[in-house]
Design an enzyme around this catalytic site. Structure first.
Site, mmCIF file in Angstrom:
data_model
loop_
_atom_site.group_PDB
_atom_site.id
_atom_site.type_symbol
_atom_site.label_atom_id
_atom_site.label_comp_id
_atom_site.label_asym_id
_atom_site.label_seq_id
_atom_site.Cartn_x
_atom_site.Cartn_y
_atom_site.Cartn_z
ATOM 1 N N LYS A 8 0.894 -3.231 0.419
ATOM 2 C CA LYS A 8 0.389 -4.498 -0.099
ATOM 3 C C LYS A 8 1.422 -5.583 0.148
ATOM 4 C CE LYS A 8 3.198 -4.734 -3.904
ATOM 5 N NZ LYS A 8 4.274 -5.746 -4.069
ATOM 6 N N LEU A 95 6.643 -3.529 -0.706
ATOM 7 C CA LEU A 95 5.328 -3.272 -0.105
ATOM 8 C C LEU A 95 4.512 -2.242 -0.893
ATOM 9 C CD1 LEU A 95 6.544 -3.171 3.611
ATOM 10 C CD2 LEU A 95 5.081 -4.939 2.602
ATOM 11 N N ASP A 132 2.699 -1.054 -10.952
ATOM 12 C CA ASP A 132 1.822 -1.596 -9.919
ATOM 13 C C ASP A 132 0.861 -0.559 -9.341
ATOM 14 O OD1 ASP A 132 3.711 -0.138 -8.544
ATOM 15 O OD2 ASP A 132 4.109 -1.658 -7.030
#
Length: 276
Positions: A8, A95, A132
């Site tokens: 991401k 990421l 996350d």
């Protein structure tokens, strides 16, 4: 059983306030990108995680793939699995690679044991592994708040743009990334500003001046190479460039493929047109 965990990027990252539990409330748009690891699980007498294409040495108990399996094992008596993880998403990059790997492990465990687990329960399991992790249960852009564990779908797309993700393999002090606790320690929270959703609704060409990652100023000051990567992206025609997460990877968004070069012996580089 084979899964392909995706990375991401963060479009804006605002640290709003420090919480009583020691965490911080944030606001960011998480956007999935097609940079992927691969994770395979095979029946085994002993659970292990075998890394491929990686020089990392992570103790089994600290590997998030193992933590995901252990969580499922303790709750649902899941049998042992031998996981083979091919790493393409760089670590300590912002990421989300390790979190994405963990969520894929949860999904694999659910499929292997044919468990009837609700979306809400999967969300709770993911949040138990890491802040996350819930984002990676889906593959769409989401507004992320709380300590990173509150997500909401948004109607937003970067499809058609060209993305370039660059990470210096070794920073000038010999480190390979920026520890998240260190990054948070440098932040002065601020909740009195426009929301990230308001900012990304503006034209892409305006993002440079309004859409910020709160971790970037400290990171670029301590590691000038981060600022140099971002500037090189802008010099090559990026409409927007920024660090993702707490670093140290950076990304640039272009209308077409840029004519720049980051030597493969010094940099990790992923690039391509965004399809969705």
């Amino acid at each position: 059983m084979l899964h392909f965990p995706h990375a991401k990027i963060n479009l804006g990252l605002h640290v709003l306030r420090k919480r009583e539990d020691g965490f911080h409330d944030i606001e960011s748009v998480f956007y999935p990108v097609a940079l992927r690891d691969s994770l395979e699980a095979l029946p085994s007498n002993e659970t292990k995680v075998i890394l491929h294409q990686s020089d990392e040495e992570i103790p089994l108990q600290k590997n998030l793939v193992y933590k995901a399996w252990k969580l499922m094992h303790d709750k649902y008596n899941l049998p042992a699995q031998e996981f083979h993880l091919v790493k393409r998403i760089p670590s300590q990059a912002g990421l989300g690679g390790a979190s994405s790997d963990a969520v894929s492990a949860l999904k694999i465990c659910k499929e292997v044991a044919r468990l009837d687990i609700s979306d809400m329960d999967m969300f709770a399991l993911a949040a138990e592994i890491g802040s996350d992790c819930p984002f990676f249960l889906n593959s769409s852009a989401q507004i992320v708040t709380g300590r990173g564990d509150v997500t909401g779908d948004i109607d937003f797309s970067l499809a058609g743009l060209y993305i370039q993700i660059v990470k210096k393999k070794t920073l000038h002090d010999g480190s390979t990334g920026i520890p998240t606790p260190e990054a948070y320690a440098q932040i002065v929270p601020d909740e009195n500003r426009p929301s990230v959703l308001q900012l990304i609704s503006q034209p892409l060409g305006e993002w440079k001046n309004i859409l910020h990652n709160d971790f970037q100023p400290y990171a670029a000051k301590k590691y000038p190479e981060i600022g140099e990567i971002i500037q090189k992206m802008y010099d090559s025609g990026a409409h927007y460039a920024a660090m993702t997460g707490s670093g140290s990877a950076c990304f640039g968004l272009y209308i077409q493929k840029p004519e720049n070069h980051f030597p493969g012996n010094e940099y990790f580089v992923y690039e391509g047109f965004i399809e969705s």
